[in-house]
Design a protein around this motif. Structure first.
Motif, short mmCIF file in Angstrom:
data_model
loop_
_atom_site.label_atom_id
_atom_site.label_comp_id
_atom_site.label_asym_id
_atom_site.label_seq_id
_atom_site.Cartn_x
_atom_site.Cartn_y
_atom_site.Cartn_z
N ARG A 160 0.72 -1.13 0.05
CA ARG A 160 0.21 0.09 0.08
C ARG A 160 0.77 1.21 0.05
NH1 ARG A 160 -1.91 3.62 3.00
NH2 ARG A 160 -0.49 3.22 4.64
N ARG A 176 4.05 1.33 -1.12
CA ARG A 176 4.83 1.58 -2.54
C ARG A 176 3.55 2.25 -3.40
NH1 ARG A 176 7.52 -3.19 -1.52
NH2 ARG A 176 5.85 -4.65 -2.63
N ARG A 177 2.44 1.80 -3.37
CA ARG A 177 1.64 2.33 -4.44
C ARG A 177 1.31 3.72 -4.06
NH1 ARG A 177 -2.45 -2.46 -4.16
NH2 ARG A 177 -1.43 -3.96 -5.94
N SER A 178 0.89 4.15 -2.83
CA SER A 178 0.80 5.53 -2.57
C SER A 178 1.98 6.35 -2.84
CB SER A 178 0.01 5.55 -0.99
OG SER A 178 0.94 5.14 -0.11
#
Lengths: 193, 170
Positions: free
Chosen positions: A188, A190-192
């Motif tokens: 999460r 890394r994605r954000s």
């Protein structure tokens, strides 16, 4: 094709059917012709052969306690190498293989509880990356297998043994769950980011 | 009814664990088998397979360097294998569903989950000898039909091909 129920029937060649991208090959019955014989046993199980094999295993079983001892020693040795390796360079392969072998064989050797504990250990080693493996929990598993072998605990009537299985399993479930949550959180972030 | 006369069959056991090989060999001898060959890893197993041309291969899954799945894929190479149709019985400690699918997709004929028993092993041998599944060849797969209990006449019409393609075999 000749009748496959006839043991004296000639061996057929394979028959191939073409469905465009897929070919279906019906085997010609070579093995059947070679080894199938009529039998009075219901269900196709040759009871005499099975009984003879069971008897042969019984003769072999005199060695099982020593074999189990060898497997337990292999597990202990693999654990010690793993424990003493630098934490960022741990190879789990030998430890996993030792635990996995006990998982598969200990019940045949007459130690089903040890098989179950080794199965839990295999699961832990399989699901968690080496850097995140809790040494303490691995140590508990190895000690439990060792104790069960040395105290010759062979059945589930022993309440301490069943409690150990339960506790170790619960501890592993907690570790696996926590690691999965941490991985989700890492993803999460890394994605954000 | 029919039974299998194991004295007429040649077996190859591939397992890195010497005790497990001894157990399987003992069971096979109990069944009356005389010709049993052994190898202790997948690479040696592949060589023994080409040398001895066994009727049935019994292999472990988890082995160092070259495991039972890789071994199965090599044996199921229709253009290079000495016998790509050989029955392969995989004996394993893995019972999880995804593992069963992985073995099936590699071309394993039958699986036997440890702990091994005489009856369990005999039943798998009887199945591959007496009721072998048809083989399927597609661009991506060569091996026993991945659907169990397939009847030969299910393939008779071209119309069945569409169902077949949707079954996971294609």
């Amino acid at each position: 094709m000749s009748n496959p129920q006839d043991e004296n029937a000639p061996v057929d060649a394979n028959i191939e059917q073409d469905f465009g991208d897929t070919r279906v090959i019906h085997l010609g019955g070579t093995l059947r012709a070679k080894a199938a014989v009529r039998s009075a046993d219901a269900g196709g199980v040759d009871e005499m052969s099975v009984a003879a094999a069971d008897a042969a295993m019984k003769d072999l079983s005199a060695d099982f306690q020593n074999w189990m001892g060898d497997e337990v020693n292999r597990l202990i040795a693999a654990y010690e190498v793993f424990r003493d390796s630098p934490s960022d360079n741990r190879d789990v392969t030998k430890l996993f293989r030792a635990a996995h072998d006990i998982r598969g064989q200990a019940a045949v050797f007459g130690y089903p509880i040890a098989a179950e504990i080794a199965g839990s250990l295999s699961k832990l080693l399989d699901k968690i990356e080496p850097d995140y493996l809790p040494i303490q929990l691995i140590s508990h598993h190895v000690d439990a297998v060792k104790a069960i072998y040395r105290n010759n605990i062979r059945d589930y009537a022993n309440p301490v043994a069943t409690q150990i299985i339960h506790n170790l399993r619960r501890a592993i479930d907690r570790v696996v769950e926590a690691r999965q949550k941490a991985m989700m959180e890492e993803m999460r972030i890394r994605r954000s980011g | 009814m029919f039974r299998v006369d194991c004295s007429r069959l040649r077996f190859l056991i591939i397992d890195d664990n010497a005790y497990m090989r001894r157990i399987i060999r003992t069971l096979l001898h109990g069944f009356g088998t005389r010709e049993v060959f052994e190898a202790e890893d997948g690479a040696a197993g592949l060589e023994a397979f080409a040398t001895h041309l066994p009727d049935v291969v019994i292999t472990d899954w988890s082995m160092p360097v070259f495991d039972g799945i890789e071994l199965t894929k090599m044996i199921r190479q229709p253009d290079t294998s000495p016998n790509p149709f050989v029955p392969i019985i995989m004996i394993t400690g893995y019972a999880e569903r995804n593992r069963v699918f992985e073995a099936r997709d590699a071309g394993v004929s039958e699986m036997l989950v440890k702990p091994i028993s005489a009856k369990g092993l005999y039943q798998r041998i009887a199945k591959v000898v007496l009721n072998p599944r048809p083989f399927i060849r597609t661009e991506n797969y060569f091996g026993p039909d991945r659907r169990h209990l397939v009847k030969a006449d299910q393939y008779k019409s071209r119309g069945m091909a569409a169902n077949y393609m949707n079954s996971g075999n294609a």
